[in-house]
Design an enzyme around this catalytic site. Structure first.
Site, PDB file in Angstrom:
ATOM      1  N   LYS A 182       0.860  -1.187   0.000  1.00 54.70           N
ATOM      2  CA  LYS A 182       0.000   0.000   0.000  1.00 54.70           C
ATOM      3  C   LYS A 182       0.893   1.233   0.000  1.00 54.70           C
ATOM      4  O   LYS A 182       1.551   1.543   0.993  1.00 54.70           O
ATOM      5  CB  LYS A 182      -0.902   0.045   1.239  1.00 54.70           C
ATOM      6  N   GLU A 260      10.688   1.515   9.918  1.00 54.19           N
ATOM      7  CA  GLU A 260      11.636   2.588   9.563  1.00 54.19           C
ATOM      8  C   GLU A 260      10.899   3.889   9.820  1.00 54.19           C
ATOM      9  O   GLU A 260      10.088   4.324   9.003  1.00 54.19           O
ATOM     10  CB  GLU A 260      12.017   2.496   8.084  1.00 54.19           C
ATOM     11  N   CYS A 294      13.752  11.435   5.997  1.00 49.73           N
ATOM     12  CA  CYS A 294      13.837  11.024   7.405  1.00 49.73           C
ATOM     13  C   CYS A 294      15.244  11.207   7.952  1.00 49.73           C
ATOM     14  O   CYS A 294      15.415  11.228   9.167  1.00 49.73           O
ATOM     15  CB  CYS A 294      13.421   9.571   7.523  1.00 49.73           C
ATOM     16  N   GLU A 395      10.505  16.743  13.684  1.00 48.32           N
ATOM     17  CA  GLU A 395      11.029  16.884  12.315  1.00 48.32           C
ATOM     18  C   GLU A 395      10.295  18.019  11.593  1.00 48.32           C
ATOM     19  O   GLU A 395       9.057  17.985  11.518  1.00 48.32           O
ATOM     20  CB  GLU A 395      10.704  15.630  11.511  1.00 48.32           C
TER      21      GLU A 395
END
Ligand code: NAP
Length: 493
Positions: A182, A260, A294, A395
Site C-alpha cells: 500500500k 523505519e 527522514c 522533524e
C-alpha cells in the site's frame, strides 16, 4: 503542465490483485494532486478492507509455489525487473516528479537508487545460507535453515515513492515471501508503475499485489491485514506515531515487524572540521528532496569558534538554491508535498523566531517566475536556535536549517542524543580520535562521518530508539524476511 510519457501504459489507476488490474470493490476513486500546481491530474482506486482481503487471499494462495521455486529462478525475476526499471527510468522519474514534486534529476537518481536494491537482492536471493552446527552428542546432526516468513504487508510514505517500496519488495521476493503493498495516498502512481513492470518481468500472479486508498480508508484497509493471521509480517516506513500503532495492532497475531520511522538528525560541526566540506555535506543532507527526508539534519550544532564562518558560507550557498517545478532545468528544490507540510514548516519557523532565532535567509512560503504554485517554501537558515523551539524536537520536514551554537564536545553529544529518535546523525571533524569517540557515543542507527550522503543498497539502513527497528539493504536486509528453523536429526548410526 502535462504528463507525457514514452509508455503511457505505465500510468495505472487500478489495484493489482492476483495478476489482474481491477477497480476497488466499491468502485470508489480518489484524486491525486500535482504539488507543483495543486491541480488534480489523476484518479486512482480508493480501496477498503474488502480489497485488502482479496489481496491477502491471492498472496496467501501464491506463497507455497513462490517459496518453493529455486532461489535462482526468483533471482532471475528480480534481474529482469531491474532491467525493466532501468529501461523505463525516464518515465518512472517523470511520474514520480509529477506526483511528488521533486526535480527530475532527483527523481532519476531515486529510480537508480531504488533499482539498485532490486539488483542487490537478486544477488542476495542466491546467498540465503543456513548452518551446520557442531554436535554435542554422537548420534545427532544439528542444522539451521532459513525460510521465508510468509505473506508480507508493505506500507510506504510519499517522500521516496519508488525507493521506499523497492527496498521492501525486493528483499521480500528474494526471500520467497509474497506481498501486499500500500503506497502513500499522495504518491500511488510511481508504485503502481513499478508493479506494472514487475508484472512485465513475469513475476507470477498473486506474488505481488498492490492496493491504493485515500487517507479516509487507510485504517480500515490496513486494519484488515493487521487482524489477519495469514499476514506474517508488516514492513513499514513512515511516522513514529503510525509505527507505534502498527506495533500495537500487529501484536494480536504476533507478526514480525520492520519499522523505519521518523528521525530528528543532529549534524555537528566541530572546531577542527573542514568547513567547506561540512557546508557541502549539509546542503546534500538537508536540502535534498526539499528537506523532506527522514535522515535530513534537523538540528545543526556548530562550535562557537567556527559558528560565524560556517553560517556565512552556508547562507551564501542556501540563498542561491533555485526553487522551482520539477521540469525546469534550474530547479534544485521543488514544492512541498501539500498544504499541511507548508503549514507545519511555517509554524516551526514562526515559533523559532518568536523564541529568539535570527532569520539568516528565506523564512517564508515563496513564489517566483517559475515557482508559481502554493506549496513552495524558501530555503531557510535560522541562527541562534535553542532547545525550547518546536523544531528542536519535531522533524520540520522542509528546507529549514536551524543553527545551534555549542562550546564543548560532551555538551553537544548530550544535546544530540537528547531525543527519543535515533535514525541518522552526522558530524564533521578531522581529529581521528574524536571521530572514533563521537561515532561510539552517537545514539543513531546510521552515522555520517565527514559525509552527508549516507544511503546505499550495500549498507544497513535503519534506526534505534523510537526511529524503529529492522534494517533495509545489505545482507542484513534479507534477514528481516527470513525465519530461522533448527533441524535436529537423531538416532544416527
Ligand atoms: P505516515 O503518515 O506515517 O504515512 C506513512 C504510510 O502509513 C502511508 O502509506 C500512510 O497512508 C500510512 N498510514 C497513515 N495512517 C495510517 C493508519 N492509521 N494505519 C495504517 N497506515 C497508515 O508518514 P508520512 O507523513 O507519509 O511520511 C513521513 C514520515 O516518514 C516521517 O516521519 C519520516 O521521517 C518517515 N520516514 C522514515 C524513513 C526511514 O527509513 N526511517 C524514510 C522515509 C520517511 P496515507 O498516505 O494514506 O496517510
Amino acid at each position: 503542465m502535462t504528463l507525457t510519457l514514452t509508455r503511457p501504459s505505465l500510468i495505472r489507476a487500478d489495484n493489482f490483485i492476483n495478476g489482474h488490474w481491477q477497480n476497488s470493490v466499491q468502485r470508489q476513486v480518489y484524486p491525486v494532486q500535482n504539488p507543483a500546481t495543486a491541480d488534480t491530474f489523476a484518479q486512482v482506486a480508493d480501496s477498503s478492507a474488502e480489497d485488502a482481503k482479496l489481496a491477502t487471499d491471492a498472496a496467501f494462495a501464491a506463497f507455497e509455489s513462490w517459496r518453493n521455486l529455486p532461489a535462482k529462478v526468483r533471482s532471475n525475476y528480480l534481474v529482469r525487473w531491474h532491467e525493466l526499471i532501468i529501461e523505463n527510468r525516464h518515465d518512472l522519474a517523470t511520474i514520480m516528479s509529477f506526483e511528488q514534486g521533486k526535480p527530475l534529476a532527483e527523481s532519476l537518481a531515486e529510480v537508480n537508487y531504488g533499482a539498485a536494491y532490486v539488483d542487490w537482492f537478486a544477488g542476495e536471493a542466491l546467498r540465503t545460507y543456513g548452518d551446520i552446527l557442531p554436535h554435542t552428542v554422537a548420534d545427532k546432526k544439528l542444522m539451521v535453515v532459513k525460510e521465508p516468513v510468509g505473506v508480507v504487508a508493505a506500507i510506504t510514505p510519499w517522500n521516496f515513492p519508488l525507493a521506499m517500496i523497492a527496498r521492501k519488495l525486493a528483499p521480500a521476493l528474494a526471500a520467497g515471501c509474497t506481498i501486499l503493498a500500500k503506497p502513500a495516498e499522495d504518491t500511488p502512481l510511481t508504485a503502481l508503475a513499478l508493479v506494472a513492470l514487475a508484472e512485465e518481468a513475469g513475476i507470477p500472479k498473486g506474488v505481488m499485489n498492490i492496493v491504493t486508498c485515500s487517507r479516509n480508508n487507510v485504517a480500515d484497509l490496513v486494519g484488515s491485514w493487521l487482524s489477519d493471521s495469514r499476514v506474517r509480517k508488516v514492513t513499514f516506513t513512515g511516522s513514529t506515531a503510525v509505527g507505534k500503532m502498527l506495533a500495537r495492532e500487529a501484536a494480536g497475531t504476533l507478526k514480525r515487524l520492520s519499522l523505519e520511522l521518523g528521525g530528528n538528525a543532529p549534524f555537528i560541526v566541530f572546531e577542527d572540521a573542514d568547513l567547506d566540506a561540512a557546508v557541502e555535506g549539509l546542503i546534500a543532507a538537508k536540502f535534498r528532496n526539499g528537506g523532506q527526508t527522514c535522515v535530513c539534519p534537523n538540528r545543526i550544532y556548530v562550535h562557537d569558534t567556527c559558528y560565524e564562518a560556517f553560517a556565512e558560507k552556508l547562507v551564501a550557498r542556501v540563498a542561491n538554491l533555485k526553487v522551482g517545478p520539477w521540469d525546469h532545468q534550474d530547479s534544485q528544490i521543488g514544492p512541498m508535498i501539500n498544504d499541511k507540510a507548508v503549514s507545519k514548516i511555517t509554524r516551526h519557523v514562526a515559533d523559532a523566531l518568536a523564541k529568539g532565532a535570527t532569520l539568516l535567509t528565506g523564512g517564508q512560503a515563496l513564489q517566483n517566475d517559475i515557482a508559481t504554485g502554493p506549496y513552495y517554501f524558501a530555503p531557510t537558515v535560522l541562527g541562534n536556535a535553542n532547545h525550547d523551539m518546536e523544531l528542536a524536537h519535531d522533524e520540520t520536514f522542509g528546507p529549514v536549517a536551524p543553527l545551534f551554537r555549542f562550546h564543548q564536545e560532551e555538551e553537544v553529544i548530550q544535546a544530540a542524543n537528547d531525543t527519543p529518535y535515533g535514525l541518522a546523525g552526522y558530524f564533521y571533524s578531522q581529529d581521528i580520535n574524536r571521530v572514533w569517540r563521537v561515532s561510539h557515543k552517537m545514539q543513531t542507527g546510521i552515522v555520517g562521518i565527514n559525509e552527508g550522503a549516507i544511503a546505499s543498497e550495500t549498507a544497513p539502513f535503519g534506526g534505534v530508539k523510537e526511529s524503529g527497528y529492522g534494517r533495509e539493504g545489505s545482507h542484513y536486509g534479507l534477514d528481516d524476511y527470513l525465519d530461522t528453523k533448527y533441524l535436529c536429526q537423531g538416532n544416527l548410526s
